[in-house]
Write an enzyme that holds these catalytic residues in place. Structure first.
Site, short mmCIF file in Angstrom:
data_model
loop_
_atom_site.label_atom_id
_atom_site.label_comp_id
_atom_site.label_asym_id
_atom_site.label_seq_id
_atom_site.Cartn_x
_atom_site.Cartn_y
_atom_site.Cartn_z
N ASP A 29 0.88 -1.18 0.00
CA ASP A 29 0.00 0.00 0.00
C ASP A 29 0.91 1.22 0.00
OD1 ASP A 29 -1.66 2.14 0.56
OD2 ASP A 29 -2.42 1.34 2.46
N GLU A 187 -7.15 0.56 -4.72
CA GLU A 187 -7.20 0.47 -3.26
C GLU A 187 -8.54 -0.04 -2.73
OE1 GLU A 187 -5.90 4.40 -2.16
OE2 GLU A 187 -3.89 4.01 -2.94
N ASP A 222 -12.75 5.84 2.49
CA ASP A 222 -11.32 5.87 2.84
C ASP A 222 -10.92 7.28 3.25
OD1 ASP A 222 -8.54 5.95 2.88
OD2 ASP A 222 -8.27 4.88 0.99
P1 ADP Z 1 -2.89 7.43 3.96
O1 ADP Z 1 -3.84 6.48 3.36
O2 ADP Z 1 -3.16 8.86 3.61
O3 ADP Z 1 -1.47 7.06 3.73
P2 ADP Z 1 -3.48 6.38 6.66
O4 ADP Z 1 -4.56 5.47 6.26
O5 ADP Z 1 -2.25 5.76 7.21
O6 ADP Z 1 -3.10 7.43 5.56
O7 ADP Z 1 -4.09 7.39 7.74
C1 ADP Z 1 -3.31 8.30 8.41
C2 ADP Z 1 -4.20 9.14 9.28
O8 ADP Z 1 -4.87 8.31 10.23
C3 ADP Z 1 -3.43 10.18 10.07
O9 ADP Z 1 -4.08 11.43 9.96
C4 ADP Z 1 -3.50 9.64 11.47
O10 ADP Z 1 -3.47 10.69 12.45
C5 ADP Z 1 -4.85 8.96 11.48
N1 ADP Z 1 -4.95 7.99 12.58
C6 ADP Z 1 -4.10 6.99 12.86
N2 ADP Z 1 -4.50 6.34 13.99
C7 ADP Z 1 -5.63 6.96 14.42
C8 ADP Z 1 -6.51 6.77 15.55
N3 ADP Z 1 -6.28 5.82 16.46
N4 ADP Z 1 -7.57 7.60 15.67
C9 ADP Z 1 -7.79 8.57 14.76
N5 ADP Z 1 -7.01 8.81 13.71
C10 ADP Z 1 -5.92 8.02 13.53
MG MG Z 2 -4.51 4.93 2.29
#
Ligand code: ADP
Ligand code: MG
Length: 643
Positions: A29, A187, A222
């Site tokens: 991913d 995705e 998402d």
């Molecule tokens: P991307 O798909 O953009 O790479 P992610 O799916 O990894 O991102 O999501 C990252 C986001 O999820 C960040 O803004 C992070 O702060 C948020 N996040 C991670 N854990 C938690 C949680 N326990 N509660 C709320 N938000 C969270």
């Molecule tokens: Mg993502």
């Protein structure tokens, strides 16, 4: 990759087969904020953690002093101090040109001749592809270390809305990282696979479920760090079709952090005063947000003041942001012509969907509880790992997944050696598209269908797949016969082309298997050639079109003169017309598109009188009870095959 690469439905493996060494297919991913790598282990997909036990690799690349390249947490932490050399969210820039980039961030962007961009860093100009390759390399190395083995290939996920350039850039990044791309997977599809939605629920062969019951409609919500995507997929016999996508490329968890930070600054009247303080404040906000996922309330410690924040307060704070996401969901539903009740499953993806208020907003919007059994920030990588495992040849389930898009457009030859695309590349299969064609000559009783593959305008530049002829078209005036040509690509990648004459129902069809022998490189080369020659192709196309138009007029006028030229025209006028016809024929061979167009116009004007007289005569003939077709139609023996 063969042309319509898909995996065949799984045959039960004979028991006597010798055990084969497991091949390693990674699921990756490549996220805007975080990236992950996963792998099938003992029949279940697992994400591979770093040395500290964290599966998430921040998608950050820093081009540091001493030619060092740092990827991950350390890079993200350096973003405030070294903004121009620390690339965050490179995914936003993949395959994009300067004009497509809304926010250039703190970076110095340079345009390239190919229409893409470069980041000017202290280590020179870096392309988004190179930076993404650094992230992929870090993930692949993590897998190599954990497994102490080489990797056979990877499935890399991309947003459903990624266009050709963005997908190609992703492939290029993988190539730079030395990874063989088994497939790019959307995705949302990966998330649905992780939940096993591609596997039939009822596997009792005695009682297969009726077809319509195997259709499922899935919504994938998402909310990541910096982006929001909603996708609606339909699952039909193992194939996911994208019904609609929507979202907001600048809305995500980072904005939630910002809302908390702004709220805190207002509460305490203590704005941050340095880049370091901005970072501290943002970390504080993010920590508070993540705590509120499990706790009812938390306290933020900022400039010596302790400020409490409860879940309901937090929910109120982010309600407008969530409202934007649910509005996008409703739009996507409208685009797909669906009601919330039509959705069979709702899947949550992205770290931000851990927040209870987000889950509530999604449940309210779709009127059903979303599936939450799998970690939303790992679900995409886990689904990709399942897919990768199948694609490297480890058949892990009773059913293989059938899933793909057309790598190249399919179409037919039309007059003038032109290609008319019927199904465009990247259309998910199975798919069926129909288009109506007509005859070119009066009395034409057969139509040649030449099936082509490729992106170019001219037939000669595309790949010929098959040819067949529809016969028995009743003779009619050119342009009156209606032949419906249907292209159907089934889940096995087989292309079926049929042509049906509408008044008689006469049918001819052919089955083509375009999976025949084109490699990935050949496809890339064909696409590149199409891209590079787009300009000349268009010029060529308009020339061909004018030539066809000239032929059409020539044919019609010539035929008319033979039928009633003597009866209806004084010799002098007939001579003028014949000279103009000869002139048109010459210009058609040697002239430019514009010259031919002028000649066509001239001849049309010259023959106006004659046409009026013919119409008049035919009308009178019809009044005398004779069939107008006797005048208009040509004898059938002139019929010839024509595409
Ligand atoms: P991307 O798909 O953009 O790479 P992610 O799916 O990894 O991102 O999501 C990252 C986001 O999820 C960040 O803004 C992070 O702060 C948020 N996040 C991670 N854990 C938690 C949680 N326990 N509660 C709320 N938000 C969270
Ligand atoms: Mg993502």
């Amino acid at each position: 990759m063969p042309l319509l690469q898909i995996t065949e439905p799984g045959q039960p493996q004979p028991q006597s087969q010798p055990p084969q060494p497991r091949r390693i297919g990674l699921g990756i991913d490549l996220g805007t904020t975080n990236s992950l790598v996963a792998l099938m282990q003992d029949g279940t997909p697992q994400t591979l953690p770093d040395a500290a036990g964290n599966p998430l690799l921040p998608s950050a690349v820093r081009y540091a002093e001493n030619r060092q390249i740092i990827v991950g947490h350390a890079a993200r932490q350096a973003a405030e101090e070294d903004p121009q050399n620390t690339l965050l969210s490179v995914k936003r820039y993949l395959g994009q040109g300067l004009t497509q980039i809304a926010d250039t961030g703190p970076y110095r962007l340079l345009p390239t001749e190919q229409g893409t961009i470069l980041f000017a860093t202290r280590q020179g100009n870096i392309s988004p592809v190179q930076a993404a390759a650094q992230i992929l390399t870090a993930l692949a190395d993590r897998a190599r270390h954990a497994l102490q083995a080489e990797v056979d290939g990877a499935v890399i996920t991309v947003p459903a809305y990624f266009d050709d350039a963005q997908r190609q850039a992703t492939r290029d990044a993988a190539m730079l990282a030395g990874l063989k791309v088994l497939r790019l997977l959307n995705e949302p599809t990966a998330a649905a696979i992780a939940y096993g939605l591609d596997q039939p629920q009822n596997q009792d062969p005695e009682h297969p479920p009726p077809d319509q019951e195997t259709d499922q409609t899935v919504a994938i919500y998402d909310l990541g760090g910096g982006t929001f995507d909603i996708s609606l997929l339909r699952l039909h016999r193992g194939v996911f079709e994208v019904l609609s996508t929507g979202g907001n490329a600048t809305l995500g968890g980072d904005d939630i952090d910002q809302l908390i930070a702004d709220w805190l600054v207002e509460k305490t009247a203590q704005p941050p005063t340095s880049p370091a303080e901005i970072r501290t404040l943002r970390n504080l906000a993010r920590t508070a947000k993540e705590r509120l996922t499990t706790a009812e309330s938390t306290t933020l410690d900022w400039h010596g003041q302790r400020t409490p924040l409860t879940r309901p307060e937090f929910a109120t704070l982010i309600a407008p942001l969530l409202g934007k996401t649910t509005a996008a969901c409703r739009r996507a539903l409208r685009d797909a012509n669906l009601k919330p009740a039509d959705i069979d499953s709702v899947i949550l993806v992205g770290g931000s969907t851990r927040t209870p208020a987000v889950r509530r907003a999604v449940a309210d919007c779709f009127g059903r509880e979303p599936l939450t059994g799998i970690d939303p920030d790992r679900v995409v990588a886990l689904g990709a790992a399942r897919q990768a495992d199948r694609l490297v040849g480890n058949k892990s389930g009773p059913d293989m997944l059938l899933l793909d898009v057309l790598p190249l457009s399919l179409g037919i030859e039309t007059m003038g050696g032109l290609t008319e695309k019927i199904i465009h590349r990247n259309t998910p299969i199975p798919v069926s598209r129909a288009q109506e064609f007509t005859t070119f000559k009066d009395g034409q009783t057969a139509l040649k269908i030449h099936v082509l593959q490729g992106e170019r305008e001219l037939v000669a530049d595309n790949r010929s797949l098959a040819e067949f002829t529809l016969r028995g078209i009743p003779p009619m005036v050119a342009g009156r016969a209606k032949v419906q040509v249907t292209f159907q690509v089934d889940a096995d990648g087989l292309l079926n082309v049929s042509a049906r004459e509408q008044t008689t129902g006469k049918l001819a069809e052919i089955q083509v298997k375009p999976a025949h022998g084109l490699s990935d490189q050949e496809i890339t080369a064909m696409l590149r050639a199409a891209y590079e020659s787009a300009r000349t192709d268009i010029d060529q196309r308009s020339l061909r079109e004018q030539q066809v138009e000239a032929d059409r007029l020539h044919e019609a006028l010539h035929a008319a003169l033979a039928t009633d030229g003597d009866a209806l025209l004084p010799p002098a006028e007939r001579k003028t017309l014949e000279q103009a016809l000869a002139q048109l024929k010459q210009t058609r061979e040697q002239g430019t598109a514009q010259q031919i167009a002028r000649e066509i116009e001239r001849l049309a004007k010259l023959s106006e009188n004659y046409a009026a007289r013919r119409l008049d005569t035919h009308a009178r003939a019809a009044l005398r009870g004779r069939n107008i077709a006797e005048y208009a139609d040509r004898p059938t023996d002139r019929a010839k095959d024509h595409a």
